[in-house]
Design a protein around this motif. Sequence first.
Motif, PDB file in Angstrom:
ATOM      1  N   SER A  54       0.834  -1.197   0.000  1.00 48.90           N
ATOM      2  CA  SER A  54       0.000   0.000   0.000  1.00 48.90           C
ATOM      3  C   SER A  54       0.868   1.246   0.000  1.00 48.90           C
ATOM      4  CB  SER A  54      -0.921   0.006   1.223  1.00 48.90           C
ATOM      5  OG  SER A  54      -1.655   1.208   1.303  1.00 48.90           O
ATOM      6  N   LYS A  56      -0.396   3.994   1.391  1.00 51.77           N
ATOM      7  CA  LYS A  56      -0.946   4.790   2.486  1.00 51.77           C
ATOM      8  C   LYS A  56       0.034   4.868   3.647  1.00 51.77           C
ATOM      9  CE  LYS A  56      -5.731   3.550   1.404  1.00 51.77           C
ATOM     10  NZ  LYS A  56      -6.945   2.865   1.880  1.00 51.77           N
ATOM     11  N   LYS A  57       0.191   6.086   4.180  1.00 48.38           N
ATOM     12  CA  LYS A  57       1.032   6.250   5.357  1.00 48.38           C
ATOM     13  C   LYS A  57       0.330   5.635   6.562  1.00 48.38           C
ATOM     14  CE  LYS A  57       3.410  10.420   3.868  1.00 48.38           C
ATOM     15  NZ  LYS A  57       3.733  11.832   4.199  1.00 48.38           N
ATOM     16  N   SER A  59       0.641   2.447   7.107  1.00 46.97           N
ATOM     17  CA  SER A  59       0.562   1.003   6.841  1.00 46.97           C
ATOM     18  C   SER A  59       1.801   0.349   7.412  1.00 46.97           C
ATOM     19  CB  SER A  59       0.467   0.745   5.336  1.00 46.97           C
ATOM     20  OG  SER A  59       1.637   1.199   4.688  1.00 46.97           O
ATOM     21  N   ASP A 232      -0.170  10.954  -2.697  1.00 48.41           N
ATOM     22  CA  ASP A 232      -1.623  11.060  -2.541  1.00 48.41           C
ATOM     23  C   ASP A 232      -2.381  10.562  -3.777  1.00 48.41           C
ATOM     24  OD1 ASP A 232      -1.274  12.159  -0.040  1.00 48.41           O
ATOM     25  OD2 ASP A 232      -1.258  14.227  -0.770  1.00 48.41           O
ATOM     26  N   GLU A 235      -2.096   5.633  -5.195  1.00 45.95           N
ATOM     27  CA  GLU A 235      -2.987   4.478  -5.058  1.00 45.95           C
ATOM     28  C   GLU A 235      -3.979   4.410  -6.216  1.00 45.95           C
ATOM     29  OE1 GLU A 235      -3.525   1.079  -2.824  1.00 45.95           O
ATOM     30  OE2 GLU A 235      -2.381   2.766  -2.037  1.00 45.95           O
TER      31      GLU A 235
END
Length: 348
Positions: A54, A56-57, A59, A232, A235
């Motif tokens: 991922s 996303k921070k 994770s 940002d 993903e």
Amino acid sequence: MLQKTTKLFLTTVAAIATINTIELPQAPNTSHSWLKPQQEVQARSSGGRSGGGSFKKGSSGSSSRSSSGSSSSSSGSGSSRGSSTPSRSHNNSSTYYNNSRNYSTSTTYYSGGSGGAGIFFGVVFFGIFGIILFAIVYSTLKSAFSGNSNDNNSTAYSRERDNDIVTISRLQIALLALATDVQSGLTELSLRVDTSTEEGLQELLQESVLILLRSSEYWTHHVNSSQKINIDQAEAKFNSLSLEERSKLSSETLSNIEGNIKEKSVISPDDESAMYIVVTLLVGTAHDKPLFEDIRTPDDLKEALNSLGSMPSDYLLKFELMWSPQTENDSLSYDEFISEYSNMIDLI
């Protein structure tokens, strides 16, 4: 009477001729050639997919990178503290040298007429401790400069790894249908690794690269892209590329996403027109610039694969492996290949 018989005969002949000219609709024959290729398409265009990770921070991947970054900072602080130790050692040695020199002088004073011997011992002590002093100073300076260089490299490494810029890369390779070991190898690999862990994801990337490199003699076509993007937007971009490739498959007969394994049975008819296998590597990394640009030759492709396979584990954020068809009994026909993968180019 004869006239009526003749008229009846002519009427019968006309009726028979009219019936023969009428084409009656027939039920479709399942043995017709137009239906058989469609069935084969459904079987051969199935594929396999595995991966995870991922952007996303927060994770597990981000947490581990932060931890490793903290470790680097700690080790860097340790190096700074360590570099101050030789300075203290240098001062102690200087003090020891001065004491020794005073001792030599006093010895000469009390020895009376042995001035030559005192000078000799003074030169010996001066030479020995001079060499020791030089070695300590040289070692201290070298350690300081080396520490600064390592700190600079570590800082640059952490800056690239932990900022908000990432890179999304797609590397797609077509192989001749003879490379059946590729399909069996990728199937076995996807069933074995745990793609929900960083270690499993790293193993999936490295082993899939190895499988492709071992079948380099079967490479025929390729296509690649690599671009940096803000984290940002990463993903959404990654998922868009993944959906684009998955839409080329009639079904996923094997998938292992984040450790969730699903399998479907597929009947694979033998077909002499089968020609190609296509493998896709979709990679999201912490790099601040594209991983590769112009790939034309097999050597260029090998270099790109080696670059992916040797990537540090804390740089790998997300990875998906896709291949079509999934089983070693299937392969794409030429018509299917040019229809679904028309953007691929020949390797020179």
